[in-house]
Design a protein around this motif. Structure first.
Motif, PDB file in Angstrom:
ATOM      1  N   CYS A  73       0.861  -1.178   0.000  1.00 57.85           N
ATOM      2  CA  CYS A  73       0.000   0.000   0.000  1.00 57.85           C
ATOM      3  C   CYS A  73       0.900   1.231   0.000  1.00 57.85           C
ATOM      4  O   CYS A  73       1.507   1.562   1.027  1.00 57.85           O
ATOM      5  N   LEU A  90      -1.911  -1.733  -3.996  1.00 56.31           N
ATOM      6  CA  LEU A  90      -2.966  -0.773  -3.678  1.00 56.31           C
ATOM      7  C   LEU A  90      -2.354   0.614  -3.821  1.00 56.31           C
ATOM      8  O   LEU A  90      -1.611   1.066  -2.948  1.00 56.31           O
ATOM      9  N   LEU A 125      -9.301   2.060  -4.317  1.00 60.46           N
ATOM     10  CA  LEU A 125      -8.678   0.961  -3.585  1.00 60.46           C
ATOM     11  C   LEU A 125      -9.550  -0.292  -3.556  1.00 60.46           C
ATOM     12  O   LEU A 125      -9.030  -1.417  -3.563  1.00 60.46           O
TER      13      LEU A 125
END
Length: 295
Positions: free
Chosen positions: A67, A90, A108
């Motif tokens: 992420c 992500l 997302l």
């Protein structure tokens, strides 16, 4: 009786300093769990923690989810390369150029759905002096830009921050001399920037070359050999389309390996971070990393 599919285990690495790093991940984690993926979250403060974490916890995971932005994903490259774990993305950074190359949406939940769907692609990895990169590595303008673009500017201004920093850099930059070597020979240049691309997009949406892919097993080099830096403004459209090679002032070369020497060491920007200096040895690692991405 039908056997239910086995659940997968994901090590989720979160960069809280990414531009969207504070965004709530609970809905994303719930979507992953509903899709059969159990998530363990690991937050980190420094990029050099990422690959060691992957190596240390590889036996706890079937896949890695990063992420963050391009710099965070680059910092995970050594870890996924060493362990062979597939990589989910992500996109939570400013430019998200690798996600754009792979057509992973910035939403997302939609990005999580791609991981749940399980479609995987083997992509190339670039390397310079042993340091990996997915998008591009640059000497000159982009390296100066990376040094001048603070984390606070990225978080506050987003992509506009790149444009503001670029104006400042272009006002003070000067050409430098370099020797570029490839299988086709050596040549001397006086240039404002040398960029070596592995992927398609870089710098918030510019295109490495109009026919570049991240699966073609080649590196795309260009050298920006302008006498007047402000002419670069006339070329911006060509760079956005990957057609800059049509300009006489831009030298382009495709190869699997490059050597670059400069009179004194110059910093090299890889996917937004300064990680090494010239002299530089670039090479391609074909289909080295498996990622979750649409077909």
């Amino acid at each position: 009786m039908t056997t239910p599919p086995a659940r997968r285990r994901a090590l989720m690495l979160v960069n809280p300093n990414a531009r969207r790093g504070s965004q709530a991940l609970e809905p994303v984690i719930a979507r992953l769990r509903d899709g059969g993926i159990d998530v363990v979250i690991e937050r980190f403060e420094a990029p050099d923690e990422v690959s060691p974490d992957i190596a240390r916890r590889q036996h706890e995971a079937d896949l890695v989810i990063v992420c963050g932005g391009d710099g965070t994903i680059r910092s995970a490259a050594k870890g996924v390369l060493a362990t062979g774990l597939p990589l989910g993305i992500l996109p939570m950074g400013t430019a998200n150029d690798l996600a754009r190359t792979l057509e992973i949406p910035e939403d997302l939940i939609a990005a999580a759905d791609i991981i749940v769907a399980g479609n995987m692609r083997a992509i190339d990895l670039g390397e310079v002096n042993g340091q990996p990169f997915f998008n591009v590595a640059s000497i000159g303008l982009a390296a100066d830009l990376a040094r001048g673009l603070t984390r606070e500017a990225k978080r506050r201004w987003g992509k506009l921050g790149y444009a503001l920093a670029a104006i400042r850099v272009m006002a003070s930059t000067r050409p430098f001399r370099a020797i570029i070597g490839s299988k086709s020979g050596y040549f001397r240049v006086r240039t404002l920037q040398i960029a070596v691309g592995n992927g398609v997009h870089y710098g918030g949406g510019a295109v490495v070359h109009h026919d570049a892919t991240i699966e073609d097993g080649r590196l795309d080099l260009y050298s920006l050999e302008l006498k007047n830096v402000w002419k670069f403004g006339l070329m911006l459209g060509a760079f956005r389309r990957g057609e800059h090679g049509a300009w006489d002032e831009v030298r382009t070369v495709k190869d699997t390996e490059f050597h670059i020497r400069t009179r004194k060491p110059r910093p090299i920007n890889t996917d937004g971070d300064i990680v090494t200096n010239t002299p530089a040895h670039f090479l391609i690692r074909p289909k080295a990393v498996t990622v979750f991405a649409p077909n």
